[in-house]
Design a protein around this motif. Structure first.
Motif, PDB file in Angstrom:
ATOM      1  N   GLY A 150       2.155  -1.585  -5.421  1.00  0.00           N
ATOM      2  CA  GLY A 150       3.306  -2.350  -4.950  1.00  0.00           C
ATOM      3  C   GLY A 150       3.926  -1.699  -3.726  1.00  0.00           C
ATOM      4  N   ALA A 151       5.226  -1.400  -3.805  1.00  0.00           N
ATOM      5  CA  ALA A 151       5.941  -0.792  -2.687  1.00  0.00           C
ATOM      6  C   ALA A 151       5.810   0.730  -2.671  1.00  0.00           C
ATOM      7  N   TRP A 152       5.130   1.282  -3.684  1.00  0.00           N
ATOM      8  CA  TRP A 152       4.987   2.734  -3.817  1.00  0.00           C
ATOM      9  C   TRP A 152       3.692   3.188  -3.154  1.00  0.00           C
ATOM     10  N   THR A 153       3.769   4.170  -2.253  1.00  0.00           N
ATOM     11  CA  THR A 153       2.602   4.624  -1.494  1.00  0.00           C
ATOM     12  C   THR A 153       2.125   5.977  -1.985  1.00  0.00           C
ATOM     13  N   MET A 154       0.830   6.079  -2.203  1.00  0.00           N
ATOM     14  CA  MET A 154       0.202   7.338  -2.595  1.00  0.00           C
ATOM     15  C   MET A 154      -0.951   7.629  -1.645  1.00  0.00           C
ATOM     16  N   GLY A 155      -0.942   8.824  -1.055  1.00  0.00           N
ATOM     17  CA  GLY A 155      -2.029   9.221  -0.173  1.00  0.00           C
ATOM     18  C   GLY A 155      -1.920   8.600   1.204  1.00  0.00           C
ATOM     19  N   ASN A 156      -2.891   8.925   2.042  1.00  0.00           N
ATOM     20  CA  ASN A 156      -2.937   8.409   3.412  1.00  0.00           C
ATOM     21  C   ASN A 156      -4.348   7.896   3.680  1.00  0.00           C
TER      22      ASN A 156
END
Length: 246
Positions: free
Chosen positions: A12-18
């Motif tokens: 969703g709106a939560w970002t993990m990593g690149n």
């Protein structure tokens, strides 16, 4: 040795990593399937990114543990685990089909990965589910020192294996990953990660947390996409390989 990374672990709106920085540097993207991270849109975007960079796509299923990021072991039946794996692998195959892509391999995540490496019954269920849901796809397993039982079981079930070493995790003296709750289980700097990579690729060994030297014969090397050094390490390894390493 091929470089793989756990990818698509935002939600969703939560970002993990690149993922955008790491994807151009790797060979294999193990894409979360919604049970420990990701959602249909994230999965779709990650598949698109992998296709843009010619990266092999793998399903990265887990126990149904979104709150715990798939790192908690579940006491489940074989029937439940078989269904959970079919559901997740099938979801990624559907996303891939929309983009004329395919799932090339399967690599379980977190607690499921660690459990199958120590529990033959769980490993057998995983192998059977992969064979049924993704025929022809190899299963990624840890490159432990004593692999004969793994090869025998895989041959009996009729599935191929890819053996994996880890760049950013500490090993115990049995050749398994040190529990994340133990201090030193995850390497804390890019320098430490690159030292372990160099040892694995050049010497075929790894130094355990206690200082023991173990043989590691691997087909692929893992970077964890949620690690703080993932982008820097991936870029450094990409440059290192271009300069003559493999």
């Amino acid at each position: 040795m091929k470089l793989n990374c756990d990818m698509g672990e935002s939600f969703g709106a939560w970002t993990m990593g690149n993922d955008a920085d790491v994807m151009p540097c790797i060979d294999m993207a193990s894409i979360a399937c919604g049970f420990h991270a990701s959602d249909p849109v994230i999965m779709q975007k990650t598949v698109t990114l992998a296709l843009e960079h010619g990266v092999s796509i793998g399903a990265h299923p887990s126990y149904p543990d979104l709150l715990g990021f798939g790192r908690r072991k579940f006491d489940c039946s074989e029937e439940e685990l078989y269904a959970w794996l079919g559901y997740q692998i099938g979801a990624l195959k559907g996303i891939c089909r929309q983009q004329r892509a395919i799932v090339d391999y399967v690599k379980p995540h977190g607690a499921l990965y660690n459990t199958m490496m120590k529990d033959e019954k769980v490993l057998c269920t995983v192998m059977q589910a992969v064979k049924a849901t993704a025929p022809g796809c190899p299963l990624v397993v840890m490159a432990v020192p004593h692999r004969d039982p793994l090869n025998r079981l895989a041959e009996e079930i009729g599935i191929e294996l890819l053996f994996e070493a880890f760049s950013d995790r500490a090993y115990d003296d049995a050749g398994f990953l040190v529990d994340r709750r133990i201090e030193g289980a995850v390497h804390g700097s890019a320098e430490a990660i690159l030292r372990q990579v160099q040892q694995i690729t050049e010497q075929g060994t790894v130094t355990t947390l206690s200082g023991k030297i173990l043989k590691v014969d691997a087909d692929t090397l893992c970077i964890h996409g949620d690690g703080p050094h993932a982008s820097a390490v991936a870029q450094a390894l990409s440059l290192w390989r271009k300069n003559g390493q493999n």
